[in-house]
Design an enzyme around this catalytic site. Structure first.
Site, PDB file in Angstrom:
ATOM      1  N   PHE A   2     -10.988  -4.307   0.164  1.00 58.44           N
ATOM      2  CA  PHE A   2     -10.162  -3.975  -0.992  1.00 58.44           C
ATOM      3  C   PHE A   2     -10.998  -3.697  -2.234  1.00 58.44           C
ATOM      4  CE2 PHE A   2      -6.764  -6.060   1.488  1.00 58.44           C
ATOM      5  CZ  PHE A   2      -5.818  -5.045   1.409  1.00 58.44           C
ATOM      6  N   HIS A  21      -2.879   7.464   3.483  1.00 59.72           N
ATOM      7  CA  HIS A  21      -3.393   6.228   2.891  1.00 59.72           C
ATOM      8  C   HIS A  21      -4.637   5.748   3.634  1.00 59.72           C
ATOM      9  CE1 HIS A  21      -3.824   2.215   1.386  1.00 59.72           C
ATOM     10  NE2 HIS A  21      -3.529   1.685   2.561  1.00 59.72           N
ATOM     11  N   CYS A  65       0.793  -1.231   0.000  1.00 62.95           N
ATOM     12  CA  CYS A  65       0.000   0.000   0.000  1.00 62.95           C
ATOM     13  C   CYS A  65       0.826   1.281   0.000  1.00 62.95           C
ATOM     14  CB  CYS A  65      -0.956  -0.010   1.196  1.00 62.95           C
ATOM     15  SG  CYS A  65      -2.217  -1.316   1.117  1.00 62.95           S
ATOM     16  N   ASN A  95     -10.067   0.343  -0.056  1.00 63.17           N
ATOM     17  CA  ASN A  95      -8.608   0.370  -0.032  1.00 63.17           C
ATOM     18  C   ASN A  95      -8.100  -0.120  -1.386  1.00 63.17           C
ATOM     19  OD1 ASN A  95      -5.871  -0.187   0.293  1.00 63.17           O
ATOM     20  ND2 ASN A  95      -6.092  -0.895   2.396  1.00 63.17           N
TER      21      ASN A  95
END
Length: 405
Positions: free
Chosen positions: A233, A324, A182, A357
């Protein structure tokens, strides 16, 4: 905020919490021409999923609807995820063609890589094309290409395929970053900064492309992280163009990259792990990750601030933040530790809400969100986290006169 020449000193200066730390002198040979982000473009697959009903799709398409209790647990995870929508390249039709992706015990590594070696560069090409269109200059002027993905590996790699899909020069200098995780979107910015500041007139195209298909599998009570991963995700790609000395007639600087750096939290390699196995990429994420990020974010951000112009005396709340969006717990911990005002991480929360994400693409999505909002803060930082546990960050100066509407 007026900004004058940078002042570099070895004197200590107060950080946002009133503490003092040593500033670092800039090397005398430091380039006066800072790297700039010149364009950003995004791309997502066509399949948009509503988070509230995703467990119905997931358990149905994997023939696991009979696992009622496990489905209820996933529903709780989805409901608490702060995600409303996500995009995935996998849909019911694709999974009917590839039942090995979710059939327990069925080898699928070869099939996944065949699928991903086509789809990863295709999505990357869409995002890169959008970035090139915004940039507005001939693609023949792209001198370097950095491609980032956690999704599959192949030889030749996604970088070679992307050169062909975009019609880039055959002598474009390529860097392929596989399996970083990530934080890799910031890694790419760090590398691009070094390239353009040491190669006059160069232009770097970054392309991050992430597809959850590398880890998709049927829910299993023994492997709860597969369920967690399926809950958070999403798929997405981003293209970014980086250069120095923007042409005032044809280019614009969205953000200057004033500093880039990386740090690893000691003794945390076990917290985020991934291994390629016969049934795809297997992830493990320890529940201590938000705590680890919280323990290390302040020291890392102090390091970032050492490279801000000293005379500005910036506090964390006088900056914009692209963090993030790994999940609400991580964002909450960053907000708590840096003592950020409510709303400082709204761009990160917006990306999490609308995309989930998206691994390495996520933090660059956040920068894209920030540049589209009315400009308030001229200085800011982008920070991401991943395996290691690694923290990557950049100090940014925003061109507040060139805000997108």
């Amino acid at each position: 905020m007026a900004v004058g020449p940078e002042v570099h000193s070895a004197k200590s200066s107060a950080d946002s919490n009133g503490e003092h730390h040593q500033r670092q002198d800039a090397p005398k040979s430091q380039s006066k021409h800072h790297a700039s982000i010149l364009a950003i473009g995004k791309a997502v697959p066509p399949n948009r999923f509503d988070q509230s009903t995703f467990p119905d799709f997931y358990f149905g398409v994997t023939n696991c609807s009979h696992k009622v209790e496990l489905k209820q647990r996933m529903q709780m995870i989805c409901d608490k995820s702060a995600i409303k929508t996500r995009y995935l390249i996998l849909n019911e039709e694709t999974l009917k063609q590839h039942p090995e992706f979710y059939t327990p015990g069925e080898p699928s590594m070869e099939q996944r890589h065949e699928f991903l070696e086509e789809e990863v560069p295709k999505l990357a090409a869409q995002a890169a094309t959008n970035a090139l269109k915004e940039w507005g200059r001939p693609k023949s002027e792209i001198t370097h290409l950095i491609v980032v993905t956690l999704s599959g590996v192949s030889i030749p790699g996604a970088d070679v395929r992307l050169v062909k899909l975009l019609g880039l020069r055959h002598d474009v200098q390529r860097i392929m970053l596989y399996m970083l995780g990530c934080y890799a979107g910031i890694t790419a910015l760090r590398i691009a900064k070094d390239l353009v500041e040491n190669n006059p007139n160069s232009r770097v195209l970054i392309a991050c492309s992430e597809l959850y298909a590398s880890t998709f599998r049927a829910p299993d009570e023994k492997y709860m992280y597969d369920v967690v991963g399926a809950s958070i995700f999403g798929d997405g790609a981003v293209g970014v163009i980086v250069g120095t000395k923007p042409d005032p007639l044809t280019e614009r600087s969205l953000f200057e990259i004033r500093w880039a750096g990386v740090s690893m939290a000691p003794e945390t390699a076990h917290v985020v792990q991934g291994k390629l196995k016969i049934d795809g990429l297997n992830f493990y994420l320890d529940k201590s990750l938000p705590m680890v990020v919280g323990e290390n974010i302040t020291p890392f951000c102090k390091k970032v601030m050492e490279h801000a112009p000293e005379h500005l005396h910036l506090s964390y709340n006088e900056m914009f933040w692209a963090v993030h969006p790994g999940g609400p717990a991580i964002l909450n911990k960053v907000e708590e530790q840096l003592k950020l005002d409510s709303g400082k991480l709204s761009a990160s929360r917006s990306v999490l809400e609308n995309y989930g994400n998206v691994s390495s693409s996520s933090v660059l999505y956040v920068l894209d969100e920030i540049r589209r909002r009315p400009a308030k803060e001229e200085w800011g930082a982008a920070v991401a986290f991943g395996p290691g546990v690694t923290l990557e960050g950049v100090l940014l100066r925003r061109n507040i006169d060139q805000t997108d509407s």
